[in-house]
Design an enzyme around this catalytic site. Structure first.
Site, mmCIF file in Angstrom:
data_model
loop_
_atom_site.group_PDB
_atom_site.id
_atom_site.type_symbol
_atom_site.label_atom_id
_atom_site.label_comp_id
_atom_site.label_asym_id
_atom_site.label_seq_id
_atom_site.Cartn_x
_atom_site.Cartn_y
_atom_site.Cartn_z
ATOM 1 N N LYS A 52 -9.085 -0.728 -1.507
ATOM 2 C CA LYS A 52 -8.676 -1.935 -2.241
ATOM 3 C C LYS A 52 -8.902 -3.177 -1.380
ATOM 4 O O LYS A 52 -9.395 -4.207 -1.857
ATOM 5 C CB LYS A 52 -7.206 -1.810 -2.674
ATOM 6 C CG LYS A 52 -7.017 -0.785 -3.792
ATOM 7 C CD LYS A 52 -5.567 -0.374 -4.023
ATOM 8 C CE LYS A 52 -5.509 0.809 -4.994
ATOM 9 N NZ LYS A 52 -4.157 1.372 -5.159
ATOM 10 N N GLN A 96 1.879 0.925 -2.888
ATOM 11 C CA GLN A 96 1.095 2.150 -3.097
ATOM 12 C C GLN A 96 2.027 3.352 -3.305
ATOM 13 O O GLN A 96 2.956 3.573 -2.537
ATOM 14 C CB GLN A 96 0.182 2.381 -1.870
ATOM 15 C CG GLN A 96 -0.733 3.572 -2.001
ATOM 16 C CD GLN A 96 -1.800 3.410 -3.097
ATOM 17 O OE1 GLN A 96 -2.383 2.347 -3.263
ATOM 18 N NE2 GLN A 96 -2.025 4.474 -3.852
ATOM 19 N N ASP A 119 -0.118 -4.010 -10.722
ATOM 20 C CA ASP A 119 -0.243 -2.592 -11.084
ATOM 21 C C ASP A 119 0.309 -2.333 -12.495
ATOM 22 O O ASP A 119 0.113 -1.253 -13.049
ATOM 23 C CB ASP A 119 0.519 -1.713 -10.074
ATOM 24 C CG ASP A 119 -0.420 -0.937 -9.155
ATOM 25 O OD1 ASP A 119 -1.613 -0.817 -9.499
ATOM 26 O OD2 ASP A 119 0.044 -0.449 -8.110
#
Ligand code: NAP
Length: 293
Positions: A52, A96, A119
């Site tokens: 990312k 994450q 997200d």
């Protein structure tokens, strides 16, 4: 059979974002900024965050990695999230997953300010998705929709069978594929461990999505002739012939499925890179304040 080349499509999306960033910066404004919080040292998570960050560099976004030890308490993590919520230089950030067992994932995802939740896991953003309102859509389902758009996959009136009902992949994708717009307008069946006769279901699928996490679980004989096949699964399978000691295997047995499919995603190089492209698209939305002005 045509490959749904996620790697290539992701790079094309990134090229488009790069052009936008160049224009923004040439106007004297700061570039979009994505931060990623990583707790612990899970190898796969480190790889995903690394990819990312690299993608951010490619498109000219600013990026920050916040790396915290596995022993970090929930309160400490929430404190760090609050700092990112307050930081005007950070447009969006992710934490994450998976997190260590002592941390409540829901408490963490709901601590993220909805306007920075690139997200799309916060309850408010999930609720907006359910209501069909503009919002941050979770990166993997969004990446799949972008891939379908790129290849002009016809979805209207099709039977879409999704195997796997997780909060981050199968369930949001089922909502998106049944929406009254493109890509969508499909008749969706969401399968899981309690589904009876899975093969009967998958054989009805004009669009078949595997999001199970079980290597080669869906075999070629479970795929309908001409189906569009999307494999979300990524499992690290030990492989001594590889330098890394493992290879990545999808949920759908590629050889058998590709003999039947009209389109199919490879693993790797299919959904994975599209997830990254989608996260960057969401970060650009956060920067532009499209959903939370
Ligand atoms: P998850 O949270 O573990 O959910 C798996 C889902 O599959 C559950 O709904 C489960 O059903 C269902 N399932 C498990 N075994 C099954 C079986 N034998 N028959 C039918 N359904 C079964 O997984 P996830 O987070 O959605 O991830 C799925 C896979 O996608 C993993 O390999 C993950 O690494 C990968 N992934 C890839 C990306 C990417 O960027 N490419 C992103 C996210 C995830 P129940 O609900 O009944 O337990």
């Amino acid at each position: 059979m045509e490959l749904l080349n996620g790697k290539q499509t992701s790079l094309e999306i990134q090229e488009g974002l790069k052009n936008q960033v160049e224009k923004i910066v040439s106007e004297g404004k700061r570039a979009p900024h994505l931060a990623a919080v990583l707790v612990g040292d899970d190898g796969a998570s480190k790889t995903y965050v690394g990819a990312k960050v690299k993608a951010c560099e490619r498109v000219g976004f600013n990026s920050t990695e916040v790396i915290l030890p596995a022993e970090t308490s929930q309160d400490e993590l929430i404190k760090r999230i609050e700092e990112l919520n307050q930081d005007d230089e950070v447009d969006g950030f992710i934490v994450q997953l998976p997190l260590p067992d002592h941390i409540d994932v829901e408490a963490i995802t709901n601590a993220i300010k909805p306007s920075k939740d690139v997200d799309g896991f916060h309850l408010i953003n999930v609720g907006k998705l359910m209501k069909g309102q503009p919002t941050f859509v979770a990166a993997t389902p969004l990446g799949i929709l972008e891939l379908m758009k790129h290849y002009n996959i016809d979805t209207e009136g099709k039977n879409c069978v999704i195997v796997g009902r997780s909060d981050i992949v199968g369930t949001p994708l089922s909502v998106l594929m049944s929406r009254k717009k493109y890509p969508g307008n499909a008749t969706v069946t969401l399968c899981h461990t309690r589904t009876n006769n899975l093969k009967e279901m998958t054989l009805q699928a004009d669009i078949l999505v595997g999001a199970v996490g079980s290597p080669n679980y869906i075999s070629g004989d479970m795929v309908k002739e001409g189906a569009v096949v999307v494999d979300v699964g990524i499992t690290r399978v030990p492989d001594e012939t590889k330098k890394s000691g493992f290879r990545l295997v999808g949920d759908i047995e590629f050889e058998g499925a590709s003999a039947k499919a009209s389109y199919i995603t490879p693993v790797p190089g299919g959904v994975g890179p599209m997830t990254i492209a989608a996260l960057l698209l969401n970060t650009m939305h956060a920067y532009n304040r499209d959903f939370y002005p």
